[in-house]
Scaffold this active site. Structure first.
Site, PDB file in Angstrom:
ATOM      1  CG  HIS A 100      -1.954  -1.123   1.114  1.00 20.52           C
ATOM      2  ND1 HIS A 100      -1.744  -2.342   1.718  1.00 20.52           N
ATOM      3  CD2 HIS A 100      -3.141  -1.229   0.463  1.00 20.52           C
ATOM      4  CE1 HIS A 100      -2.773  -3.132   1.462  1.00 20.52           C
ATOM      5  NE2 HIS A 100      -3.626  -2.484   0.709  1.00 20.52           N
ATOM      6  CB  CYS A 109      -2.079  -6.841   0.574  1.00 16.22           C
ATOM      7  SG  CYS A 109      -3.892  -6.984   0.613  1.00 16.22           S
TER       8      CYS A 109
END
Length: 754
Positions: A687, A719
């Site tokens: 992110h 992720c």
């Protein structure tokens, strides 16, 4: 008698996602800071005007944000960790949110039991001077538009502290923060503001009972300023805190009557009638129109017990989209029973006028009749599916258990090198990929042309992973808009909006599906793309599915049957997909459950019930897999330490976790729990646009080796990669593989020495 109406927050992304577009344009240097701020203000003021038009009496203001409201309060209060202090203004703000090369962002985790992510403040002794200028400027603008209706929303001290990472003790933190809040409230009072909301959702947590002295200290001091304070709670009931919370020196207390047992608490312990009760009666976290036969009797009973009330949504309306009337593609019987933010304002007004006697009998009867008619039409539109309900009734214990134990399965599954490398599943969703889907949806290209273009993306992705040297591949998920939406679109019982966007974090928005009927799988959902990918490589390709609990927690669910039953219906559909993937040659299938933890009830005494059915739903979906098939799952941005025994009961062969933003806390929780299955402890933060160096990843891997046996460790990002650009993804994955090779050599050398 007029009954006040209020709001506790509003969607803040813009009806047409203006904030997302402006943020991403600013990050790519297409617009300047002034243009970005102008967009934010325009969205904010449109929201205020909408609430003004619906005649809301106390309009919550100050909750609009560039990225995250918790981050906003951390910065206003001077809670700036040293690594961010060299930066200023928006550069500092977005570095705290997203990180920079060599500078990790603040940790990100879930806001209570919602799918909203907040940034975790870090509080140390070196707090910088507070700066509330942006908040005060917002209040000034709101006053010019809303007058006395403008009601500032402030994140409470106790909730802020509970959500933060503390490097000082709690008393010292309060001692530093309380004068800042006093100064802020004093300035707000001097501006002529009549009422403020201080949001303290921490009060609904099970362990909030220990906060009595803390709350008394804080609110005795804040009350001395002489401004009307509405102490706002939501997401559950006050539980054991109720008896002392109602005696805090505040003028109003807002409670959630859509969850928990706040009405029972009032009946048991009474109410302090010096205070106004904010009745959170319109569900701010689901999208169903009120059922007057349920809501009006409840509201009448509350009004009988406590005359001085206001009517309001149960929480901020940020958790629902803007306007259900825009959803022209939905079937009319479904659209007519939907209630988004604008409809919820109308419901608040209707309930207030009805209970206050402002509606005529004819007006009230017409509205109630219309609502009843809408619900009856929907019932005819969506009858129960007898087949799926019969399957649920006939489930047996064996349907929830793999044929062999984990230890027995390991020896018959795919052989891989130490520290096998993989990714979580998705690869960049470029403008080209998104445009491809748009063109297909508009009918500009045929299904064959669309699939051929997707296959080209898959081929590129497979070749890229081969060239980098990743061990276990994925197809990239280019055909998927969202990890829940993609599956829901292929299952009966799900509906999807065109404009139903809500914020997950920053500029990441999602359109939660609506589960309106019994869930049934009619055909394979992922097999075609898996076959294409696996045909292009001799390495194993993971079949990629989203788990039943995540689908439930990231959707707007039905209110006529339990969440457990809905999860089991989805699990049956996924079970069929697992069998089809196996038949197509999949030796590894990943069933992602990133939302397992966030679905935990806020009260401890309800945890076991939730975890029991949630884990069983996962097992129902996966247990059909043969012993040779390796089942993976992925979880992210959650704390696992207190539920590790339940995670082990999932019986997944490989668990991949977010670990890069949490200073290895997640890894330590897994280790301390004695978790025996394989673990991919995310080695870098996807992110953040920062590209991790091989040395940074190697350091993360060495921490893993120091805490887990080599045979348990996988290597992966924390992720999916869909939000990143290829120019960020490729070097990051190359560095990940390079670091893994170094570690493998170190392990071989160590083994030789012994």
């Amino acid at each position: 008698m007029k009954i006040l109406t209020a709001t506790l927050g509003y969607p803040r992304i813009g009806k047409n996602r203006e904030v997302k577009k402006a943020l991403e344009a600013f990050w790519s240097s297409k617009i300047d800071a002034g243009s970005l701020q102008k967009t934010i203000r325009e969205v904010e003021e449109k929201n205020w005007k909408t609430q003004l038009e619906e005649e809301i009496d106390r309009i919550g203001i100050g909750d609009t944000t560039l990225y995250d409201h918790v981050l906003d309060w951390a910065i206003r209060l001077g809670l700036i960790p040293k690594r961010f202090q060299p930066f200023e203004g928006l550069e500092r703000y977005f570095t705290m949110a997203r990180g920079k090369e060599g500078i990790p962002a603040l940790e990100m985790t879930k806001w209570f039991d919602t799918n909203y992510h907040y940034l975790v403040p870090e509080i140390s002794s070196d707090i910088l001077p507070a700066d509330f200028n942006d908040f005060l400027e917002t209040i000034d603008r709101a006053q010019s538009l809303l007058g006395k209706k403008a009601t500032p929303i402030i994140l409470g001290i106790s909730t802020l502290l509970r959500l933060s990472r503390l490097e000082i003790n709690i008393d010292e933190a309060i001692e530093k923060l309380l004068p800042l809040y006093v100064n802020l409230l004093t300035e707000i009072k001097n501006m002529g503001i009549e009422e403020v909301q201080i949001h303290e959702p921490v009060l609904v947590l099970s362990d909030a009972v220990s906060l009595k002295q803390q709350f008394q200290t804080i609110y005795n001091r804040l009350a001395s300023i002489g401004i009307f304070i509405n102490l706002v709670t939501y997401f559950d009931d006050l539980g054991e805190t109720y008896p002392w919370v109602i005696d805090l020196p505040v003028a109003a207390i807002s409670l959630d009557f859509t969850r928990g047992r706040n009405l029972d608490l009032i009946k048991t312990y009474g109410w302090n009638h010096d205070k106004r009760l904010g009745v959170g009666i319109v569900d701010a976290r689901n999208i169903w129109q009120i059922r007057t036969d349920r809501v009006l009797p409840l509201l009448s009973e509350i009004k009988t017990l406590i005359p001085n009330i206001s009517i309001q949504p149960s929480a901020s309306l940020q958790f629902v989209p803007y306007d259900a009337k825009r959803e022209k593609q939905l079937p009319e019987p479904l659209r007519n029973i939907l209630s988004f933010a604008e409809q919820k304002l109308q419901e608040v007004k209707f309930l207030s006028r009805t209970i206050g006697g402002e509606n005529t009998r004819i007006e009230q009867d017409l509205i109630e009749e219309l609502i009843d008619t809408n619900w009856e039409a929907f019932k005819q539109f969506s009858p129960a599916n007898k087949s799926v309900r019969e399957k649920l009734k006939n489930l047996k214990l064996d349907d929830f258990q793999r044929p062999l134990s984990y230890q027995e399965r390991q020896s018959v599954q795919v052989s891989l090198p130490p520290f096998p490398t993989t990714t979580i599943g998705s690869f960049p969703q470029t403008p080209e990929v998104r445009q491809l889907r748009v063109r297909y949806k508009k009918g500009e290209i045929t299904q064959e042309e669309y699939q051929a273009a997707i296959d080209a993306q898959i081929a590129h992705c497979i070749q890229l992973q081969e060239d980098i040297g990743i061990d276990v591949l994925v197809h990239g998920e280019f055909e998927r808009t969202d990890m829940v939406e993609f599956f829901g679109q292929q299952l009966q019982g799900f509906a999807f909006t065109e404009h139903g966007w809500v914020q997950s974090y920053g500029s990441r928005y999602v359109r939660p599906p609506i589960i309106y009927g019994d869930v049934v799988r009619t055909s394979a959902m992922t097999v075609r793309e898996f076959k294409v990918a696996q045909s292009l490589t001799k390495k194993p390709v993971k079949g990629m599915l989203t788990g039943p609990v995540t689908m439930i927690n990231w959707s707007y669910v039905r209110d006529d049957i339990s969440r457990a039953e809905q999860a089991f219906q989805i699990a049956l559909a996924l079970r069929e997909e697992v069998a089809d993937l196996e038949a197509a040659g999949a030796s590894m299938i990943q069933i992602d459950e990133p939302a397992l933890r966030e679905g935990l009830p806020l009260k401890y005494d309800r945890w076991n019930d939730y975890l029991s059915w949630a884990v069983d739903a996962f097992r129902l979906a996966s247990a059909i897999a043969k012993p040779q098939t390796q089942i993976h799952t992925h979880m992210c941005y959650s704390e696992f330490g207190d539920i590790m025994s339940h995670i082990e009961r999932l019986d997944a062969d490989v668990l991949s976790i977010e670990n890069s933003r949490s200073n290895n806390e997640t890894l330590f929780e897994v280790t301390e729990a004695g978790y025996s299955h394989q673990v991919g402890n995310g080695v870098y933060d996807v992110h953040s646009p920062a590209i991790p160096s091989p040395e940074q990843i190697l350091q993360q891997l060495r921490t893993g080796v120091a805490n887990l046996p080599v045979k348990q460790i996988w290597v992966n990002p924390d992720c999916g990669l869909k939000t990143r650009r290829w120019e960020e993804v490729i070097p990051a994955l190359k560095n990940m593989v390079e670091a893994t090779k170094v570690l493998r050599e170190e392990i071989i050398d160590t083994q030789k020495q012994h």
